[in-house]
Enzyme design. Structure first.
Site, PDB file in Angstrom:
ATOM      1  N   HIS A   1      -3.486   7.145   3.061  1.00 49.79           N
ATOM      2  CA  HIS A   1      -3.799   5.965   2.368  1.00 49.79           C
ATOM      3  C   HIS A   1      -5.457   5.540   2.698  1.00 49.79           C
ATOM      4  CE1 HIS A   1      -3.823   2.064   1.010  1.00 49.79           C
ATOM      5  NE2 HIS A   1      -3.697   1.312   2.348  1.00 49.79           N
TER       6      HIS A   1
ATOM      7  N   ASN B   1      -9.805   0.075  -0.686  1.00 51.66           N
ATOM      8  CA  ASN B   1      -8.527   0.109  -0.570  1.00 51.66           C
ATOM      9  C   ASN B   1      -8.003  -0.368  -1.837  1.00 51.66           C
ATOM     10  OD1 ASN B   1      -5.711  -0.180  -0.020  1.00 51.66           O
ATOM     11  ND2 ASN B   1      -6.217  -1.412   2.027  1.00 51.66           N
TER      12      ASN B   1
ATOM     13  N   CYS C   1       0.776  -1.252   0.137  1.00 49.62           N
ATOM     14  CA  CYS C   1       0.117  -0.076   0.009  1.00 49.62           C
ATOM     15  C   CYS C   1       0.998   1.171   0.141  1.00 49.62           C
ATOM     16  CB  CYS C   1      -0.942  -0.025   1.129  1.00 49.62           C
ATOM     17  SG  CYS C   1      -2.200  -1.289   1.041  1.00 49.62           S
TER      18      CYS C   1
HETATM   19  N1  ACO Z   1     -18.850  -8.766   7.366  1.00 51.41           N
HETATM   20  C1  ACO Z   1     -19.307  -8.942   8.844  1.00 51.41           C
HETATM   21  N2  ACO Z   1     -18.710  -9.531   9.852  1.00 51.41           N
HETATM   22  C2  ACO Z   1     -17.343  -9.489   9.590  1.00 51.41           C
HETATM   23  C3  ACO Z   1     -16.705  -9.185   8.335  1.00 51.41           C
HETATM   24  C4  ACO Z   1     -17.510  -8.830   7.290  1.00 51.41           C
HETATM   25  N3  ACO Z   1     -17.044  -8.468   6.098  1.00 51.41           N
HETATM   26  N4  ACO Z   1     -15.502  -9.318   8.781  1.00 51.41           N
HETATM   27  C5  ACO Z   1     -15.239  -9.785   9.821  1.00 51.41           C
HETATM   28  N5  ACO Z   1     -16.332  -9.836  10.436  1.00 51.41           N
HETATM   29  C6  ACO Z   1     -16.826 -10.202  11.794  1.00 51.41           C
HETATM   30  C7  ACO Z   1     -15.579 -11.126  12.597  1.00 51.41           C
HETATM   31  O1  ACO Z   1     -15.602 -12.414  11.945  1.00 51.41           O
HETATM   32  C8  ACO Z   1     -15.510 -10.782  13.891  1.00 51.41           C
HETATM   33  O2  ACO Z   1     -16.804 -11.529  14.440  1.00 51.41           O
HETATM   34  P1  ACO Z   1     -16.639 -11.828  15.952  1.00 51.41           P
HETATM   35  O3  ACO Z   1     -16.554 -10.687  16.945  1.00 51.41           O
HETATM   36  O4  ACO Z   1     -18.030 -12.871  16.196  1.00 51.41           O
HETATM   37  O5  ACO Z   1     -15.337 -12.869  16.119  1.00 51.41           O
HETATM   38  C9  ACO Z   1     -16.352  -9.236  13.944  1.00 51.41           C
HETATM   39  O6  ACO Z   1     -16.758  -9.106  12.762  1.00 51.41           O
HETATM   40  C10 ACO Z   1     -14.957  -8.338  14.352  1.00 51.41           C
HETATM   41  O7  ACO Z   1     -14.053  -8.499  13.558  1.00 51.41           O
HETATM   42  P2  ACO Z   1     -12.615  -7.565  13.460  1.00 51.41           P
HETATM   43  O8  ACO Z   1     -11.485  -8.274  12.703  1.00 51.41           O
HETATM   44  O9  ACO Z   1     -12.158  -7.479  15.128  1.00 51.41           O
HETATM   45  O10 ACO Z   1     -13.173  -6.100  13.137  1.00 51.41           O
HETATM   46  P3  ACO Z   1     -12.266  -4.859  13.010  1.00 51.41           P
HETATM   47  O11 ACO Z   1     -13.248  -3.868  13.863  1.00 51.41           O
HETATM   48  O12 ACO Z   1     -10.877  -4.841  13.541  1.00 51.41           O
HETATM   49  O13 ACO Z   1     -12.461  -4.435  11.406  1.00 51.41           O
HETATM   50  C11 ACO Z   1     -10.907  -4.247   9.691  1.00 51.41           C
HETATM   51  C12 ACO Z   1     -11.870  -5.207  10.558  1.00 51.41           C
HETATM   52  C13 ACO Z   1     -11.926  -3.546   8.928  1.00 51.41           C
HETATM   53  C14 ACO Z   1     -10.319  -5.337   8.841  1.00 51.41           C
HETATM   54  C15 ACO Z   1      -9.804  -3.649  10.306  1.00 51.41           C
HETATM   55  O14 ACO Z   1      -9.246  -4.281  11.246  1.00 51.41           O
HETATM   56  C16 ACO Z   1      -8.990  -2.833   9.389  1.00 51.41           C
HETATM   57  O15 ACO Z   1      -9.531  -1.993   8.564  1.00 51.41           O
HETATM   58  N6  ACO Z   1      -7.767  -3.233   9.491  1.00 51.41           N
HETATM   59  C17 ACO Z   1      -6.570  -2.676   9.029  1.00 51.41           C
HETATM   60  C18 ACO Z   1      -6.607  -3.025   7.559  1.00 51.41           C
HETATM   61  C19 ACO Z   1      -5.397  -2.273   6.782  1.00 51.41           C
HETATM   62  O16 ACO Z   1      -5.133  -1.007   7.149  1.00 51.41           O
HETATM   63  N7  ACO Z   1      -4.499  -2.908   5.946  1.00 51.41           N
HETATM   64  C20 ACO Z   1      -3.434  -2.277   5.676  1.00 51.41           C
HETATM   65  C21 ACO Z   1      -3.213  -2.040   4.171  1.00 51.41           C
HETATM   66  S1  ACO Z   1      -3.665  -3.578   3.390  1.00 51.41           S
HETATM   67  C22 ACO Z   1      -2.285  -3.729   2.501  1.00 51.41           C
HETATM   68  O17 ACO Z   1      -1.140  -3.646   2.593  1.00 51.41           O
HETATM   69  C23 ACO Z   1      -2.429  -4.764   0.943  1.00 51.41           C
END
Ligand code: ACO
Length: 324
Positions: free
Chosen positions: A251, A281, A115
């Site tokens: 980003h 993203n 990214c």
């Molecule tokens: N729809 C519905 N529910 C979902 C989904 C979905 N798409 N995805 C996950 N869940 C559920 C999970 O199973 C979990 O359920 P549980 O509580 O029963 O276990 C719950 O939602 C919470 O999941 P988390 O992973 O804790 O959710 P979080 O609030 O952390 O959000 C996210 C997830 C959006 C991925 C976030 O963590 C994020 O943005 N992370 C950073 C991503 C990033 O910046 N990446 C870097 C760049 S990417 C690159 O370099 C290629």
């Protein structure tokens, strides 16, 4: 001798025609529009058509930037493309784009910093210009990341999109890029990666497809913390205060990460360019896509100070503070 700066002459971008909304995703992934919007800020993403490549999108974005700059491709003396989804293993996609633009002969290479790819490429281009090596440089960030998505895997399927952005830089006595900061820490590989290999062998684990592996929650925490120190470091490197910034162009991974960085800088969300809702993203494409949107919509004006930053797989993180 007077300082040489890299100045952005113009910007361009390109998005695939097909739009996939959260409602569309609901039909084949166990997710909801509400979950995606609340956790990420994403409402839709663009998805490349079959056969539409990173090189296709890059060429279009580059041509738009060149047209806006009034620069002919033959005037370029360097082309750098940030991407983690090249068309083929080699030649580099920068070489493929160079030929299609008609800029044959100049240096051209890809940068793989996930990214952070575009901001890394911008940092490298800036060094070429400051050293006097290059006068007119095309810098792009482009991805077709949806090629690495397993659409049944909700943890990643909802997050990514495809697109490309480009800038034309020129050596100038006027600022210009004031500072760039580039960093990496390979120690966190397991939190965000794609294991499909070349040297390790081409085979992915059975039944998984060519997919991205991400521990979202952990990546989130490291990203927020790292970006906090990155923006401080960048301001110090440029000898500026946060109050001198006109725009933050971050980003576009997650609206909550963007809001945290804005808060750290004491900037209102009115001073932050947000495109994650429309583009999702797009990895290395995200910052130049947001920049082009900001310029063409008239939000960013000549003479304003912009802080660009990115965080991604590697981990890598990078920033640029510049006067547009
Ligand atoms: N729809 C519905 N529910 C979902 C989904 C979905 N798409 N995805 C996950 N869940 C559920 C999970 O199973 C979990 O359920 P549980 O509580 O029963 O276990 C719950 O939602 C919470 O999941 P988390 O992973 O804790 O959710 P979080 O609030 O952390 O959000 C996210 C997830 C959006 C991925 C976030 O963590 C994020 O943005 N992370 C950073 C991503 C990033 O910046 N990446 C870097 C760049 S990417 C690159 O370099 C290629």
């Amino acid at each position: 001798m007077a300082q040489i700066y890299s100045r952005i002459l113009a910007t361009g971008s390109a998005l695939p025609e097909r739009v996939l909304t959260n409602a569309d995703l609901e039909k084949f992934v166990d997710t909801s529009d509400e979950w995606i919007r609340e956790r990420t800020g994403i409402r839709q993403r663009h998805v490349a058509a079959e056969g539409e490549t990173t090189g296709d999108l890059s060429t279009l974005a580059a041509q738009r930037a060149l047209d806006a700059a009034g620069v002919k491709a033959s005037e370029l003396d360097l082309i750098i493309l940030g991407t983690t989804t090249p068309d083929i293993i080699f030649p580099s996609t920068a070489c493929l784009v160079q030929h299609r633009l008609g800029a044959n002969g100049c240096a051209a290479f890809d940068v793989n910093a996930a990214c952070s790819g575009f901001v890394y490429a911008l940092g490298v281009a800036d060094k070429f210009i400051r050293s006097g090596q290059s006068k007119k440089v095309l810098v792009m960030g482009a991805e077709t990341l949806t090629r690495m998505i397993n659409w049944e895997e909700r943890e990643t399927a909802v997050l990514f999109g495809d697109g490309a952005g480009a800038v034309v830089l020129e050596a100038s006595r006027e600022p210009g890029i004031y500072a760039t900061c580039l960093h990496a820490d390979g120690g966190h590989k397991e939190l965000l990666y794609n294991p499909v290999g070349v040297s390790v062998g081409f085979k992915d684990e059975p039944n998984h497809g060519v997919r991205i592996r991400m521990s979202g929650r952990e990546v989130f925490k490291v990203a927020v913390k790292t970006l906090d120190s990155l923006v401080e470091e960048t301001l110090a490197a440029a000898g500026m205060q946060a109050s001198q910034l006109d725009w933050l162009i971050p980003h576009q991974a997650n609206l909550r990460i963007i809001e945290a960085t804005a808060k750290r800088l004491n900037m209102s969300m009115d001073q932050v360019i947000v495109t994650v809702d429309k583009h999702a993203n797009t990895s290395a494409g995200s910052v130049p896509l947001a920049l082009d949107y900001a310029v063409r919509s008239g939000k960013v004006k000549r003479g304003q100070n912009l802080l660009l930053e990115a965080f991604g797989g590697g981990f890598t993180w990078a920033s640029a503070l510049l006067r547009y």
